[in-house]
Design a protein around this motif. Structure first.
Motif, PDB file in Angstrom:
ATOM      1  N   MET A  66      43.592  -7.613 -23.839  1.00  0.00           N
ATOM      2  CA  MET A  66      42.982  -7.270 -22.547  1.00  0.00           C
ATOM      3  C   MET A  66      41.618  -7.959 -22.439  1.00  0.00           C
ATOM      4  O   MET A  66      40.814  -7.914 -23.365  1.00  0.00           O
ATOM      5  CB  MET A  66      42.822  -5.759 -22.415  1.00  0.00           C
ATOM      6  CG  MET A  66      42.166  -5.328 -21.109  1.00  0.00           C
ATOM      7  SD  MET A  66      41.980  -3.550 -20.946  1.00  0.00           S
ATOM      8  CE  MET A  66      43.702  -3.054 -20.813  1.00  0.00           C
ATOM      9  N   TYR A  67      41.385  -8.592 -21.304  1.00  0.00           N
ATOM     10  CA  TYR A  67      40.137  -9.313 -21.096  1.00  0.00           C
ATOM     11  C   TYR A  67      39.074  -8.408 -20.473  1.00  0.00           C
ATOM     12  O   TYR A  67      39.369  -7.587 -19.595  1.00  0.00           O
ATOM     13  CB  TYR A  67      40.364 -10.521 -20.188  1.00  0.00           C
ATOM     14  CG  TYR A  67      41.254 -11.576 -20.800  1.00  0.00           C
ATOM     15  CD1 TYR A  67      40.769 -12.430 -21.772  1.00  0.00           C
ATOM     16  CD2 TYR A  67      42.583 -11.705 -20.401  1.00  0.00           C
ATOM     17  CE1 TYR A  67      41.587 -13.400 -22.343  1.00  0.00           C
ATOM     18  CE2 TYR A  67      43.407 -12.660 -20.959  1.00  0.00           C
ATOM     19  CZ  TYR A  67      42.905 -13.508 -21.929  1.00  0.00           C
ATOM     20  OH  TYR A  67      43.718 -14.459 -22.500  1.00  0.00           O
ATOM     21  N   SER A  68      37.836  -8.586 -20.906  1.00  0.00           N
ATOM     22  CA  SER A  68      36.701  -7.848 -20.355  1.00  0.00           C
ATOM     23  C   SER A  68      35.953  -8.725 -19.357  1.00  0.00           C
ATOM     24  O   SER A  68      36.229  -9.929 -19.224  1.00  0.00           O
ATOM     25  CB  SER A  68      35.748  -7.447 -21.479  1.00  0.00           C
ATOM     26  OG  SER A  68      35.139  -8.604 -22.045  1.00  0.00           O
ATOM     27  N   LYS A  69      34.967  -8.135 -18.688  1.00  0.00           N
ATOM     28  CA  LYS A  69      34.132  -8.916 -17.774  1.00  0.00           C
ATOM     29  C   LYS A  69      33.413 -10.029 -18.521  1.00  0.00           C
ATOM     30  O   LYS A  69      33.335 -11.174 -18.029  1.00  0.00           O
ATOM     31  CB  LYS A  69      33.119  -8.015 -17.070  1.00  0.00           C
ATOM     32  CG  LYS A  69      32.247  -8.767 -16.061  1.00  0.00           C
ATOM     33  CD  LYS A  69      31.317  -7.833 -15.303  1.00  0.00           C
ATOM     34  CE  LYS A  69      30.194  -7.343 -16.188  1.00  0.00           C
ATOM     35  NZ  LYS A  69      29.184  -6.582 -15.419  1.00  0.00           N
ATOM     36  N   ASP A  70      32.904  -9.731 -19.709  1.00  0.00           N
ATOM     37  CA  ASP A  70      32.212 -10.760 -20.483  1.00  0.00           C
ATOM     38  C   ASP A  70      33.153 -11.897 -20.866  1.00  0.00           C
ATOM     39  O   ASP A  70      32.742 -13.071 -20.892  1.00  0.00           O
ATOM     40  CB  ASP A  70      31.596 -10.146 -21.737  1.00  0.00           C
ATOM     41  CG  ASP A  70      30.366  -9.298 -21.437  1.00  0.00           C
ATOM     42  OD1 ASP A  70      29.816  -9.433 -20.328  1.00  0.00           O
ATOM     43  OD2 ASP A  70      29.974  -8.511 -22.304  1.00  0.00           O
ATOM     44  N   ASP A  76      44.229 -15.801 -19.103  1.00  0.00           N
ATOM     45  CA  ASP A  76      45.445 -16.546 -19.427  1.00  0.00           C
ATOM     46  C   ASP A  76      45.726 -17.674 -18.434  1.00  0.00           C
ATOM     47  O   ASP A  76      46.688 -18.435 -18.632  1.00  0.00           O
ATOM     48  CB  ASP A  76      46.658 -15.597 -19.408  1.00  0.00           C
ATOM     49  CG  ASP A  76      46.656 -14.616 -20.559  1.00  0.00           C
ATOM     50  OD1 ASP A  76      45.976 -14.875 -21.571  1.00  0.00           O
ATOM     51  OD2 ASP A  76      47.341 -13.577 -20.438  1.00  0.00           O
ATOM     52  N   ALA A  77      44.954 -17.746 -17.392  1.00  0.00           N
ATOM     53  CA  ALA A  77      45.264 -18.651 -16.284  1.00  0.00           C
ATOM     54  C   ALA A  77      44.829 -20.072 -16.584  1.00  0.00           C
ATOM     55  O   ALA A  77      43.617 -20.365 -16.667  1.00  0.00           O
ATOM     56  CB  ALA A  77      44.590 -18.162 -15.001  1.00  0.00           C
ATOM     57  N   GLY A  78      45.800 -20.969 -16.729  1.00  0.00           N
ATOM     58  CA  GLY A  78      45.472 -22.376 -16.775  1.00  0.00           C
ATOM     59  C   GLY A  78      44.824 -22.776 -15.471  1.00  0.00           C
ATOM     60  O   GLY A  78      45.386 -22.555 -14.390  1.00  0.00           O
ATOM     61  N   SER A  79      43.631 -23.357 -15.546  1.00  0.00           N
ATOM     62  CA  SER A  79      42.824 -23.582 -14.356  1.00  0.00           C
ATOM     63  C   SER A  79      42.291 -25.008 -14.327  1.00  0.00           C
ATOM     64  O   SER A  79      42.226 -25.685 -15.357  1.00  0.00           O
ATOM     65  CB  SER A  79      41.661 -22.577 -14.314  1.00  0.00           C
ATOM     66  OG  SER A  79      42.150 -21.241 -14.320  1.00  0.00           O
ATOM     67  N   ILE A  80      41.898 -25.439 -13.141  1.00  0.00           N
ATOM     68  CA  ILE A  80      41.387 -26.793 -12.942  1.00  0.00           C
ATOM     69  C   ILE A  80      40.093 -26.697 -12.148  1.00  0.00           C
ATOM     70  O   ILE A  80      40.057 -26.088 -11.074  1.00  0.00           O
ATOM     71  CB  ILE A  80      42.396 -27.670 -12.175  1.00  0.00           C
ATOM     72  CG1 ILE A  80      43.778 -27.624 -12.812  1.00  0.00           C
ATOM     73  CG2 ILE A  80      41.896 -29.112 -12.095  1.00  0.00           C
ATOM     74  CD1 ILE A  80      44.888 -28.141 -11.908  1.00  0.00           C
ATOM     75  N   LEU A  81      39.028 -27.267 -12.675  1.00  0.00           N
ATOM     76  CA  LEU A  81      37.750 -27.325 -11.977  1.00  0.00           C
ATOM     77  C   LEU A  81      37.534 -28.741 -11.479  1.00  0.00           C
ATOM     78  O   LEU A  81      37.593 -29.693 -12.257  1.00  0.00           O
ATOM     79  CB  LEU A  81      36.600 -26.917 -12.899  1.00  0.00           C
ATOM     80  CG  LEU A  81      35.215 -26.872 -12.248  1.00  0.00           C
ATOM     81  CD1 LEU A  81      35.135 -25.736 -11.233  1.00  0.00           C
ATOM     82  CD2 LEU A  81      34.118 -26.728 -13.304  1.00  0.00           C
TER      83      LEU A  81
END
Length: 262
Positions: A1-5, A221-226
């Motif tokens: 589980m991911y936190s805000k940090d 978990d999201a593969g993302s592109i900036l």
């Protein structure tokens, strides 16, 4: 589980600065399990970007039509995801008045950035919010989604007057202002009888990556592109000058257009 940090650290690691102008296309389900869900993701972005300008598209193109033609920015849901719908309701978030391609903005320049959208008769005018991304040298984050969501490229095609991208006639839409007045806004909607050109915007990922305009990473978990908005717009403009029908099909961009051979 991911936190805000965890989410904040992911934002930092992908290359976003606290003072950036950042527009986020998003797929919350791709992020994975986050403590307190979508609200925590937004808390992370808003806390980290409090000294910058944070923007989410809050589009309504999917539901606005000839019969359902009154856009009320206070109540009309976004058709582009849960994060955009929660964000638009947050305190101090300003939503623009574009009837089909509104955005919501948070930060010290939010009012200035979002203003004036009721004046334009096309989805992505150069002097509107999508053009202002270029002027502000913004970054665009594709959070768990692909470049097929790249509304900026609709704008680039519009700014370059690419044929058969806008309907020749206007749809008669209306906008409810914050003061409760209703104003008429005839609008040339996106239109192409051959295909949905946005389905082919993904072909730009390889040249963007090759030239350092785009960078990959993960938010949860999201593969993302900036991506750099100026770089995307300028390179796409060069390609469209070579081939105005670049996005009519999914054929790859010729590598010789962007890879120098010595």
């Amino acid at each position: 589980m991911y936190s805000k940090d965890d989410i904040i650290n992911s934002i930092i690691n992908i290359g976003v600065k606290r003072t950036d102008t950042l527009l986020v296309h998003s797929s919350m389900k791709s992020v994975g399990i986050v403590e307190n869900g979508a609200d925590t993701v937004l808390d992370a972005f808003m806390e980290y970007m409090k000294d910058g300008l944070l923007i989410f598209p809050t589009h309504t193109w999917a539901q606005m039509n000839d019969e359902y033609n009154i856009f009320n920015p206070e109540t009309e849901p976004s058709c582009v995801g849960i994060l955009s719908n929660i964000f638009r309701k947050r305190p101090n978030v300003i939503r623009s008045l574009h009837p089909t391609h509104s955005v919501a903005a948070y930060g010290s320049y939010a009012i200035e950035y979002a203003s004036g959208e009721e004046k334009w008769d096309t989805p992505c005018p150069r002097d509107g919010c999508w053009g202002k991304l270029y002027d502000r040298r913004a970054k665009i984050l594709f959070l768990g989604c692909s470049l097929r969501c790249n509304t900026l490229l609709h704008g680039v095609e519009e700014w370059n007057s690419i044929p058969i991208r806008l309907a020749s006639t206007c749809q008669q839409l209306k906008i409810v202002t914050p003061e409760g007045q209703i104003i008429n806004r005839p609008l040339h909607r996106h239109y192409n009888p051959l295909c949905d050109v946005s389905e082919h915007y993904g072909k730009m990922l390889e040249p963007f990556m090759c030239l350092g305009i785009a960078k990959k990473g993960y938010i949860g978990d999201a593969g993302s592109i900036l991506c750099d908005a100026v770089g995307m717009a300028d390179l796409t403009t060069l390609f469209l000058k070579r081939n105005p029908d670049l996005f009519i099909d999914n054929n790859p961009v010729p590598t010789e257009w962007y890879i120098k051979k010595y």
